[in-house]
Design a protein around this motif. Structure first.
Motif, PDB file in Angstrom:
ATOM      1  N   ASP A   1      35.799  43.326  35.691  1.00 21.73           N
ATOM      2  CA  ASP A   1      36.623  44.513  35.466  1.00 21.73           C
ATOM      3  C   ASP A   1      37.976  44.395  36.172  1.00 21.73           C
ATOM      4  OD1 ASP A   1      34.806  45.785  33.787  1.00 21.73           O
ATOM      5  OD2 ASP A   1      33.835  46.850  35.432  1.00 21.73           O
ATOM      6  N   LEU A   2      37.971  43.828  37.369  1.00 20.07           N
ATOM      7  CA  LEU A   2      39.223  43.662  38.107  1.00 20.07           C
ATOM      8  C   LEU A   2      40.114  42.574  37.495  1.00 20.07           C
ATOM      9  CD1 LEU A   2      37.947  43.821  41.806  1.00 20.07           C
ATOM     10  CD2 LEU A   2      39.214  45.592  40.577  1.00 20.07           C
ATOM     11  N   LEU A   3      39.507  41.536  36.965  1.00 22.89           N
ATOM     12  CA  LEU A   3      40.270  40.354  36.542  1.00 22.89           C
ATOM     13  C   LEU A   3      40.356  40.171  35.030  1.00 22.89           C
ATOM     14  CD1 LEU A   3      38.818  37.950  39.235  1.00 22.89           C
ATOM     15  CD2 LEU A   3      41.160  38.845  39.150  1.00 22.89           C
ATOM     16  N   LYS A   4      39.902  41.142  34.260  1.00 16.51           N
ATOM     17  CA  LYS A   4      39.897  40.933  32.808  1.00 16.51           C
ATOM     18  C   LYS A   4      41.300  40.903  32.207  1.00 16.51           C
ATOM     19  CE  LYS A   4      38.592  45.679  31.711  1.00 16.51           C
ATOM     20  NZ  LYS A   4      37.489  46.472  31.188  1.00 16.51           N
ATOM     21  N   GLU A   5      42.290  41.406  32.931  1.00 15.14           N
ATOM     22  CA  GLU A   5      43.674  41.337  32.441  1.00 15.14           C
ATOM     23  C   GLU A   5      44.448  40.180  33.070  1.00 15.14           C
ATOM     24  OE1 GLU A   5      44.704  43.249  29.960  1.00 15.14           O
ATOM     25  OE2 GLU A   5      42.725  44.224  29.961  1.00 15.14           O
ATOM     26  N   SER A   6      43.772  39.365  33.881  1.00 20.34           N
ATOM     27  CA  SER A   6      44.436  38.228  34.529  1.00 20.34           C
ATOM     28  C   SER A   6      44.799  37.168  33.493  1.00 20.34           C
ATOM     29  CB  SER A   6      43.521  37.623  35.595  1.00 20.34           C
ATOM     30  OG  SER A   6      42.418  36.977  34.979  1.00 20.34           O
ATOM     31  N   LYS A   7      45.615  36.222  33.901  1.00 17.95           N
ATOM     32  CA  LYS A   7      46.040  35.170  32.967  1.00 17.95           C
ATOM     33  C   LYS A   7      44.865  34.363  32.435  1.00 17.95           C
ATOM     34  CE  LYS A   7      47.056  31.087  35.700  1.00 17.95           C
ATOM     35  NZ  LYS A   7      48.086  30.121  36.030  1.00 17.95           N
ATOM     36  N   TRP A   8      43.774  34.307  33.175  1.00 19.48           N
ATOM     37  CA  TRP A   8      42.628  33.519  32.748  1.00 19.48           C
ATOM     38  C   TRP A   8      41.797  34.260  31.701  1.00 19.48           C
ATOM     39  CZ3 TRP A   8      43.780  34.315  37.966  1.00 19.48           C
ATOM     40  CH2 TRP A   8      44.379  33.218  38.603  1.00 19.48           C
ATOM     41  N   ASN A   9      41.865  35.567  31.698  1.00 20.50           N
ATOM     42  CA  ASN A   9      41.003  36.366  30.816  1.00 20.50           C
ATOM     43  C   ASN A   9      41.755  37.196  29.789  1.00 20.50           C
ATOM     44  OD1 ASN A   9      38.505  35.578  31.890  1.00 20.50           O
ATOM     45  ND2 ASN A   9      38.687  37.034  33.561  1.00 20.50           N
ATOM     46  N   LYS A  10      43.073  37.166  29.805  1.00 23.82           N
ATOM     47  CA  LYS A  10      43.848  38.092  28.974  1.00 23.82           C
ATOM     48  C   LYS A  10      43.534  37.999  27.485  1.00 23.82           C
ATOM     49  CE  LYS A  10      47.793  35.114  28.526  1.00 23.82           C
ATOM     50  NZ  LYS A  10      48.947  34.600  29.062  1.00 23.82           N
ATOM     51  N   ASP A  11      43.085  36.852  27.002  1.00 27.60           N
ATOM     52  CA  ASP A  11      42.777  36.701  25.580  1.00 27.60           C
ATOM     53  C   ASP A  11      41.296  36.890  25.267  1.00 27.60           C
ATOM     54  OD1 ASP A  11      45.454  36.147  24.991  1.00 27.60           O
ATOM     55  OD2 ASP A  11      45.190  34.020  25.455  1.00 27.60           O
ATOM     56  N   ARG A  12      40.523  37.283  26.259  1.00 30.41           N
ATOM     57  CA  ARG A  12      39.073  37.468  26.065  1.00 30.41           C
ATOM     58  C   ARG A  12      38.760  38.938  25.807  1.00 30.41           C
ATOM     59  NH1 ARG A  12      35.705  33.262  27.947  1.00 30.41           N
ATOM     60  NH2 ARG A  12      36.806  31.698  29.147  1.00 30.41           N
ATOM     61  N   LYS A  13      37.806  39.132  24.941  1.00 28.27           N
ATOM     62  CA  LYS A  13      37.326  40.493  24.672  1.00 28.27           C
ATOM     63  C   LYS A  13      36.141  40.838  25.572  1.00 28.27           C
ATOM     64  CE  LYS A  13      39.906  41.291  20.956  1.00 28.27           C
ATOM     65  NZ  LYS A  13      41.259  41.161  21.399  1.00 28.27           N
ATOM     66  N   LYS A  14      35.413  39.809  26.002  1.00 29.09           N
ATOM     67  CA  LYS A  14      34.254  40.049  26.857  1.00 29.09           C
ATOM     68  C   LYS A  14      34.167  38.974  27.934  1.00 29.09           C
ATOM     69  CE  LYS A  14      30.990  37.689  23.836  1.00 29.09           C
ATOM     70  NZ  LYS A  14      29.708  37.745  23.198  1.00 29.09           N
TER      71      LYS A  14
END
Length: 162
Positions: A103-116
């Motif tokens: 939840d904290l890192l879902k908008e980070s550069k590593w996760n920005k293109d992930r939906k889950k």
């Protein structure tokens, strides 16, 4: 899906040829050597666990520092066999910890293109996409450099929340 005997026969046939067994053993040995080299050169920054062989999909080891341990987190250097690349994974000690940090890192550069959230980790970062296994000393040095850079960046990102 075909019956298991069909798949076992193909598996045995490939093992009998020998190439897969040699490649797998050499890849595992390389990851083991990386771990030993990192213990020697990075032990002031990180502590390292033993090698985990997974199945034939991943070979990896965890590493951590005091900050990550306090947050119930750890990093993993992963050889992704199916993609044949090296990755760093951020993991939590429990599923609930992983979900919290997702939840904290879902908008980070590593996760920005992930939906889950990734299946096994909070995030993963590819550090060597096309490893050259014909030059292991150079590959080791590249992985070490990128491991330190990415790990520092991941930890810095986590620290922003505290």
């Amino acid at each position: 899906m075909k019956n298991l005997n069909h798949y076992v026969a193909i598996y045995k046939e490939q093992l009998d040829k020998g190439d897969i067994l040699i490649a797998h053993n050499q890849l595992v040995k390389f990851v083991m050597k990386l771990r030993v080299d990192f213990i020697k050169s990075l032990s002031e920054q990180y502590s390292f666990t033993g090698i985990l062989h997974g199945y034939m999909d991943y070979t990896y080891f965890y590493y951590s520092n005091n900050f990550l341990k306090r947050k119930k987190l750890k990093l993993g250097l992963v050889l992704n066999h199916s993609q044949m690349r090296f990755e760093i994974w951020l993991l939590g000690n429990t599923i609930s910890i992983q979900k919290k940090y997702w939840d904290l890192l879902k908008e980070s550069k590593w996760n920005k293109d992930r939906k889950k959230m990734p299946k096994y980790s909070i995030l993963d970062a590819v550090i060597e996409n096309k490893p050259d296994f014909d030059n292991l000393p150079l590959l080791s040095e590249k992985i070490k450099q990128k491991l330190v850079e990415q790990s520092d960046e991941i930890i810095s990102e986590i620290k922003k929340f505290f």
